[in-house]
Structures are given as structure tokens and as C-alpha cells.
Scaffold this active site. Structure first.
Site: not given
Length: 692
Positions: A399, A401, A406, A614, A616, A621
Site C-alpha cells: 500500500h 506510495k 535520481d 484519501h 493520511k 503542536d
């Protein structure tokens, strides 16, 4: 001066020769020499001092004595008719006794004979002193000459005088006195011999026999058991160093098997220098906002993910590494052409052209996928595709992403490689430019995925050192983000995919909540304190307990913004209600829960799996967290994901004009969504979760 004793007809024999004559019963002939006047000289070759000591102190030894040398005849004594060099010739003949001493008798005053302990008298000036056999113990002698034994002279004497039988006894006693039969190059006897050769006029203080245990000790040191023990200690020391360095005391057999599977390129370069990396980074917060979602003009706006991806691909010069859940950048998966899919097609075309530009494209993707059209097309153009079947490895999915370009630029966020993530789904991520320190560390997580691709792949007992973490909760990277000092590290899940030193994603989330002092703001699609895909399902209160403790024990303001759409699990709202009820009396914990709804575009037929928040991420603080996982047990124990944690709480290090840090930007995004018209109370979840 003492008077010389009258010369006798027979030259006195040595005690060793008389003993030999008594044993063998042979009557030795002793040459007689005529009487001469008092001025007559007799050359006497005295027994060597070393052999005299050996005769007095015979040391028993277990080693057998070597056979005695060839017998020799009696000593020859020169007479008056001997030539001038007769003395030197006799010394050369008897040079077989190592070493001999030439002595000179000194005149002792008569008054000093009774007091031998007084100071020595001065040497006479006349060097022409006659020689004779010394028997008086009170006589004073001076060493005139010493000569070491020479091997070639010894051989010549042995060949020239083979009939000397009188020296057999002395040589036998001398050889028995030596414990080491053959002088060794490290022994004391050889050292004494070397000193004699260096200075023939200086005798050693003592002539100790060589040690008998030296040879045995050397044999034991270089024996096969000793070498095996030394090799074992070296291996044990390496194992201890590896455990201390990488914190993974696991089976080395499993590590060797993993090396055999991945090849020598994965071996750790223990002696290579650490590659220098850049710490002056630029960070940009990126978002995808569906067209149906509108904000006020004065609300925060950020760079779109589509523009960020196109910019990264344009910057690529050598490599692009992408880890993704699936690849559907073209709308061929729904068999319907949608105008909003053009941005995804642009990204796909840019990826397709990378190999032709000399840029290596590497992709690690979950397997199986809903559609493999995009990945197969990229593979035909030269891309390296690794299909990772996480279900067979851990029971979950990939899952993750993120991008690494480079080994210098990085993208981490919630957006999948899907055309809907660019136009139909609300996404959030971060792009870091010229940040090779962080890019190299994220590249090590990509290498883990790459190793697990292909048929028959398995999780090793220990990950190689080449993929060990370079940042963690305890050892964050010290970077400059937009001119502000920051501590950054990368987390990963599940624990089975965490290499040495890597902080798990769940640990990073819990510690971020525990570190908060004023507030904790959370925006995730799913929040379920249970194992959602387990059969039977079970309660999992790890994150839920951390939030309850922060609100009720430390009085930290906790806010949760959860997505509500037709694919939301009904059980999620039950857990959210149990959490929000703590705000009521008697506890009165500062916990608030709201739902965020992305309005649909009104199209028929609607685009599946679109129009959802979507995001996440979490912001406090003190810290900022951007992840790729939903908040339930499955995503942290079985499913692959990563998290970016940034600490910019040191306000003194923030330079003028750079007050908008990542933490501050995330806080503004959360407050924008929290106060927008798209937020519904938790009690309205039935309306937004209704399926069509």
C-alpha cells in the site's frame, strides 16, 4: 713474586681425560718435553669456561643426547723448537672447543697474597709474559684473547686430527650439559654467540642453555587446533560487531542464504566511505483537490500533485524508483473515456519516455493488480517491473506510495498511481527537492520491495546491511527544510519489512501522539481499532489507547477528521462514537470527531472509487506526520507502508521569513477542512455512508 715450579717430565692431564682413561682402560701416551730454563714458555689450552660450568652443573634433560663426535687424540704441546706461529696453529687445531680463553699470569706482590679480596694490582708494562699451567687459586689472571668457534675451522680440525681420543669425555659432558641440543635463532645461546661475534673481546656474563619448551610452545601455537580456535574467535568477533552495528542478532545462515539469492551487489561495503549527501532541502506541500470541492479564496492552496509529478519526471537524469499499490494512469480500467483522465495519461506518457532518455525506471507494485495494462506497456519500453505478492509473504498488500528521483528528490503521500488520484480524489503529500540524505534512506526501503519481487521470493531472517536504516526515531536526520532546522526520519511497516534500525510506522504514530503537549489533529480515510480483515475480527486498541491517554490524562485537544463515503465500514462509526463519548461528563476529555464528505460530480454513471478524502496525516503542536496507511491493525502488521516524520519544534532555529514550516502548513490545511462546509457531525454518518 712466586717462583715457578720445576717442570715435570709429564704435562699434567685434565681430569676429564683421566676419567675417560679409567673407563676405557686405554693407556694414553703423553708426550714428554725436555726441561728448559725458567724463561721457557708452555702454551696451555684451558678448558672453555662454558664447558667447565656445564661440567659442574649438569642439567638432566629428557631429550636424548646426540652421538659423540669423532674421537680426537691428545693435545699437542709446542716445544722450544716450534716455529713462531706454532701457538696460532695449535689454537686453530683446538678450535673445536667453543669458545676458549687465553689467560696471562700477572705478578702479584708478596704482601697481597694473603688478602685476595683487595683491589686488583696494576697490569705490568711488559707484554712478553711467559705461559704455564696455573694451579694456584690465588693467582691473578687477565683475559688476553677470546675466539668464537667457526664452523669451517671445526670441520677442518675434525678432518685433520681424527685420532684425538682425549677430548671425547669433555665433549660428551659438555653436550649433556646443554638442554637444547641445537641452538635456535631465538635462544639465549644464539644471542650470546652473536654478541661474541660482534665483540670477541667481551664475554657474556652468563651462558644459559636454551629453553627446552620454546619449540613445543611454537608447535602448539601453530598447530591445527590453535588455528581453528583463532578462526572461531575471529568469526565470533565479527558476529558481535555485526550485532552491535546493526542491532539484529539473527541467524547468519539465513543472512548467507539471502545474499545468495540477491547476489554480491547486496553485500554491505564495510570499508567504503559514507557517500556525502545534501542536507539543504526544499519542501513543498502538494494536494489533489477534486473539481467538485471548493474553498474560499483566502484558504490555503498548494501545488497540485499532478504538477509535482510532472516536474519530478522532467528533472530525472539517471533513475526513477516508484513504489505503488497499482498502476491505472489511463482510464482503460473502467472501459470508459473520461476527460479528467488526461492528467493521468500525461504522467504515463512521461514515464514511458524515460528509458529512451537514458533514465532507468524501476517499479515495485503489488501483485495481483486489477489491471496490468500500464505495467506491461512500461515493461515493453524497458522499465524494470517487480511484482510483489505480499499476500504470500505477510498476508497483506503493498500500500506504499512514494517516488525517489535520481536519489535526490522524494515524493511521499496518499496518492496512488491512478488517474483518479489526480482529479477525482482528495489527496495530500510532500515533495522534497535536493534532499539526497533522505532520498537515499527512502531508496533503501525501495530496495527491500525490489528484493521481494518475483516468483519464490521470501523474507530473509536478516536484511543485509546495504538496506539498513539511515534515519530512525532515535537517530533522525539533521536537515534544513526551507531554511529551518528540522529532524526527519522515515518509518516503515510491517515490522517484517523493517531492516536494521528502522522505526516501525505504528511506533512512529504512537510516539508522535505521546509527544504532543497542546493538540493532536488527525485526518485519515479509515479509523478502526480492530483487525478489519481478520477472521474472526479482534479488537486492537493501540492507537485508540494513545489518543484516550493524551486527551484524558494530559488534557491534550484531540480532533479526528474521518472520511465518509459509500465504501466506509459501518463498524468504524461505532468505534468513533465510543471515542467521542469521552467528551461528556464526568470525564469531559477534549476529544472531537467529525466526518469529511467530498461531494460527487453529478455524473452518471459515476466514476468508481472516487470523491473521497484519501488523506493520511497527523499534525501536533510539535511534529508533522504524513503516511500512506489507513489506521487499522492490518495496515501496520501485514501491509507495506511508509511514513514521513518531521520535527520543527525548535522555534529558535527558524529564520526570518521561514515561519511556515511543514508542521504549520499541515495545521492550516487541517483547520481549513475542519471549518469547511463539507464537514458533517458524527451522528450524520448514515447519510454519507449510504450505498447507491
Amino acid at each position: 713474586m712466586r717462583k715457578k715450579e720445576p717442570s715435570r717430565g709429564d704435562t699434567p692431564l685434565r681430569r676429564s681425560i683421566r676419567l675417560q682413561q679409567e673407563k676405557t682402560g686405554e693407556q694414553m701416551q703423553v708426550s714428554k718435553e725436555p726441561q728448559h730454563s725458567k724463561e721457557r714458555s708452555i702454551d696451555d689450552i684451558l678448558q672453555p669456561r662454558e664447558s667447565i660450568r656445564a661440567h659442574r652443573h649438569v642439567i638432566p634433560t629428557k631429550e636424548p643426547s646426540p652421538p659423540p663426535p669423532p674421537s680426537r687424540g691428545p693435545l699437542l704441546v709446542s716445544g722450544p723448537e716450534a716455529p713462531k706461529d706454532s701457538e696460532q696453529a695449535m689454537l686453530e687445531k683446538d678450535n673445536v672447543l667453543p669458545p676458549f680463553v687465553r689467560l696471562k699470569r700477572l705478578d702479584v706482590p708478596q704482601e697481597e697474597e694473603s688478602s685476595p679480596h683487595q683491589n686488583k694490582p696494576k697490569e705490568p708494562q711488559d707484554p712478553n709474559v711467559e705461559w704455564e699451567v696455573v694451579k694456584d687459586q690465588q693467582a691473578r689472571l687477565r683475559v688476553l684473547e677470546t675466539r668464537p668457534r667457526r664452523t669451517e675451522e671445526r670441520a677442518a680440525v675434525e678432518q685433520g686430527a681424527p685420532s684425538r681420543q682425549g677430548m671425547v669425555a669433555n665433549r660428551t659432558l659438555r653436550q649433556q650439559a646443554r638442554v637444547g641440543l641445537t641452538p635456535r635463532w631465538w635462544g639465549p645461546a644464539s644471542q650470546a654467540q652473536a654478541r661474541k661475534e660482534a665483540d670477541p673481546h667481551k664475554l657474556p656474563r652468563t651462558a644459559l642453555p636454551p629453553k627446552a619448551g620454546g619449540k613445543k610452545w611454537t608447535k602448539r601455537l601453530f598447530s591445527l587446533p590453535s588455528l581453528c580456535l583463532l578462526l572461531f574467535l575471529l568469526i565470533l568477533g565479527f558476529a558481535c560487531w555485526y550485532t552491535w552495528r546493526y542491532g539484529s542478532p539473527v541467524s547468519f545462515l539465513g543472512l548467507a542464504a539471502a545474499y545468495g539469492q540477491w547476489g554480491l551487489s547486496s553485500l554491505p561495503r564495510l570499508w567504503s566511505r559514507t557517500e556525502e549527501c545534501s542536507t539543504q532541502c526544499s519542501l513543498v506541500l502538494v494536494e489533489s483537490i477534486p473539481s467538485s470541492l471548493t474553498y474560499q479564496p483566502d484558504d490555503p492552496h498548494h501545488l497540485s500533485i499532478y504538477q509535482a509529478w510532472m516536474d519530478l519526471l522532467a528533472r530525472a537524469n539517471s533513475s526513477v524508483d516508484i513504489a505503488a499499490f497499482y498502476f491505472t494512469l489511463r482510464d482503460s480500467d473502467i472501459k470508459v473515456e473520461d476527460p479528467s483522465s488526461q492528467q493521468g495519461r500525461d504522467v504515463f506518457d512521461s514515464l514511458l519516455g524515460l528509458p529512451s532518455r537514458g533514465v532507468k525506471l524501476s517499479i515495485a507494485v503489488n501483485s495481483p493488480q486489477m489491471s496490468e495494462d500500464d505495467t506491461e506497456e512500461l515493461a515493453r519500453q524497458g522499465a524494470d517491473i517487480q511484482y510483489v505478492n505480499m499476500k504470500n509473504l505477510t498476508g497483506g498488500i503493498v500500500h506504499t506510495k512514494f517516488w525517489v528521483v535520481d536519489r535526490t528528490h522524494v515524493y511521499i503521500g496518499s496518492a496512488n498511481m491512478d488517474w483518479r488520484s489526480l482529479t477525482q480524489v482528495k489527496e495530500l503529500g510532500a515533495v522534497l527537492y535536493n534532499c539526497s540524505c533522505l532520498a537515499q534512506d527512502l531508496g533503501r526501503i525501495f530496495a527491500v520491495y525490489n528484493m521481494l519481487g518475483g516468483e519464490g521470493a521470501s523474507i530473509p531472517a536478516a536484511w543485509p546491511a546495504s538496506v539498513a536504516a539511515e534515519s530512525s526515531l532515535n537517530r533522525p536526520l539533521k536537515l534544513q527544510l526551507n531554511g529551518s532546522s528540522a529532524e526527519v526520519y522515515i518509518s516503515s511497516s510491517p515490522p517484517a519489512l523493517c531492516s536494521a534500525g528502522r522505526t516501525s510506522d505504528l511506533m512512529a504514530i504512537v510516539r508522535t501522539i505521546e509527544d504532543a503537549q497542546a493538540f493532536v489533529y488527525i485526518a485519515v480515510m479509515d479509523y478502526e481499532p480492530q483487525c478489519s480483515f481478520c477472521k474472526p475480527r479482534r479488537f486492537w486498541p493501540v492507537i485508540d489507547d494513545a489518543l484516550r491517554a493524551a486527551a484524558c490524562d494530559r488534557r491534550v485537544n484531540v480532533r479526528l477528521l474521518i472520511s465518509c463515503w459509500p465504501h466506509s465500514h459501518p463498524a468504524m462509526f461505532v468505534f468513533l462514537e465510543s471515542l467521542s463519548i469521552l467528551s461528556q461528563k464526568p470525564l469531559g476529555c477534549p476529544i472531537e470527531v467529525n466526518l469529511f464528505v467530498v461531494p460527487g460530480g453529478g455524473k452518471r454513471p459515476p466514476v468508481p472509487y472516487s470523491h473521497v478524502n484519501h488523506n493520511k496525516y497527523m499534525v501536533t503542536d510539535r511534529l508533522a506526520y504524513i503516511g500512506t496507511s489507513n489506521w487499522s491493525e492490518d495496515y501496520f502488521t501485514k501491509t507495506a507502508g511508509v511514513g514521513l516524520i518531521v520535527n520543527q519544534s525548535d522555534h529558535d532555529s527558524i529564520t526570518a521569513g521561514q515561519e511556515f514550516t511543514l508542521r504549520h502548513q499541515l495545521e492550516q490545511v487541517f483547520l481549513r477542512d475542519w471549518d469547511s462546509s463539507n464537514v458533517l457531525p458524527l451522528s450524520s454518518h448514515r447519510s454519507c455512508a449510504k450505498r447507491d
